[in-house]
Design a protein around this motif. Structure first.
Motif, PDB file in Angstrom:
ATOM      1  N   ASP A 184       0.867  -1.100  -0.007  1.00  0.00           N
ATOM      2  CA  ASP A 184      -0.044  -0.043   0.042  1.00  0.00           C
ATOM      3  C   ASP A 184       1.030   1.165  -0.116  1.00  0.00           C
ATOM      4  OD1 ASP A 184      -1.560   2.325   1.097  1.00  0.00           O
ATOM      5  OD2 ASP A 184      -3.010   0.953   1.753  1.00  0.00           O
ATOM      6  N   GLU A 185       0.969   1.885  -1.097  1.00  0.00           N
ATOM      7  CA  GLU A 185       1.708   2.945  -1.337  1.00  0.00           C
ATOM      8  C   GLU A 185       1.546   4.257  -0.249  1.00  0.00           C
ATOM      9  OE1 GLU A 185       2.831   6.418  -4.486  1.00  0.00           O
ATOM     10  OE2 GLU A 185       2.490   4.130  -5.336  1.00  0.00           O
ATOM     11  N   GLU A 186       0.347   4.341   0.101  1.00  0.00           N
ATOM     12  CA  GLU A 186      -0.079   5.446   1.068  1.00  0.00           C
ATOM     13  C   GLU A 186       0.543   5.186   2.438  1.00  0.00           C
ATOM     14  OE1 GLU A 186      -3.705   7.768   2.924  1.00  0.00           O
ATOM     15  OE2 GLU A 186      -3.919   6.742   1.049  1.00  0.00           O
ATOM     16  N   LEU A 187       0.298   3.964   2.685  1.00  0.00           N
ATOM     17  CA  LEU A 187       0.747   3.513   4.262  1.00  0.00           C
ATOM     18  C   LEU A 187       2.291   3.458   4.162  1.00  0.00           C
ATOM     19  CD1 LEU A 187      -1.789   0.488   5.102  1.00  0.00           C
ATOM     20  CD2 LEU A 187      -1.617   2.856   5.879  1.00  0.00           C
ATOM     21  N   PHE A 188       2.874   3.044   3.261  1.00  0.00           N
ATOM     22  CA  PHE A 188       4.329   2.819   3.150  1.00  0.00           C
ATOM     23  C   PHE A 188       4.815   4.203   3.301  1.00  0.00           C
ATOM     24  CE2 PHE A 188       8.579   2.913   1.219  1.00  0.00           C
ATOM     25  CZ  PHE A 188       9.043   1.812   1.880  1.00  0.00           C
ATOM     26  N   ARG A 189       4.305   5.171   2.585  1.00  0.00           N
ATOM     27  CA  ARG A 189       4.831   6.741   2.575  1.00  0.00           C
ATOM     28  C   ARG A 189       4.622   7.336   3.820  1.00  0.00           C
ATOM     29  NH1 ARG A 189       2.888   7.919  -1.944  1.00  0.00           N
ATOM     30  NH2 ARG A 189       0.857   8.688  -1.067  1.00  0.00           N
ATOM     31  N   ARG A 190       3.516   6.963   4.662  1.00  0.00           N
ATOM     32  CA  ARG A 190       3.222   7.547   5.640  1.00  0.00           C
ATOM     33  C   ARG A 190       3.951   7.177   7.040  1.00  0.00           C
ATOM     34  NH1 ARG A 190      -2.896   8.470   7.977  1.00  0.00           N
ATOM     35  NH2 ARG A 190      -2.363   9.816   9.651  1.00  0.00           N
TER      36      ARG A 190
END
Length: 91
Positions: free
Chosen positions: A54-60
């Motif tokens: 999950d790109e958003e979770l990873f970034r956050r």
């Protein structure tokens, strides 16, 4: 305080604990053990999400893995304090 104004806390059985983790993470493995034990004993739901999927979770969260959420709100990161988790689920 008036009982009408008091905020009601959901019972542990109505709470969801989420582990944000990634494969090969030894801290994630340790956190999972604690979370499974506590949620199992208290009846809370447990779910796990792989931040690498999950790109958003990873970034956050990538610098804080593993991260523990209770009902979608961040509770802990890196290590899970069992007593603190139990208290949070009870209140």
């Amino acid at each position: 305080m008036s009982p009408l104004l008091r905020r009601r806390t959901p019972e542990p059985g109505n709470r969801t604990v989420t582990l944000l983790a990634k494969p090969g993470c030894h801290l994630c493995d340790e956190a999972r053990e604690v979370l499974l034990r506590v949620t199992g004993e208290l009846g809370a739901a447990f779910e796990e999400k792989d931040v690498t999927q999950d790109e958003e979770l990873f970034r956050r969260y990538w610098e804080q893995i593993p991260v523990t959420l209770i009902d979608g709100r961040q509770h802990d990161f890196w290590r899970v304090d069992e007593a603190r988790l139990r208290a949070a689920l009870a209140h």
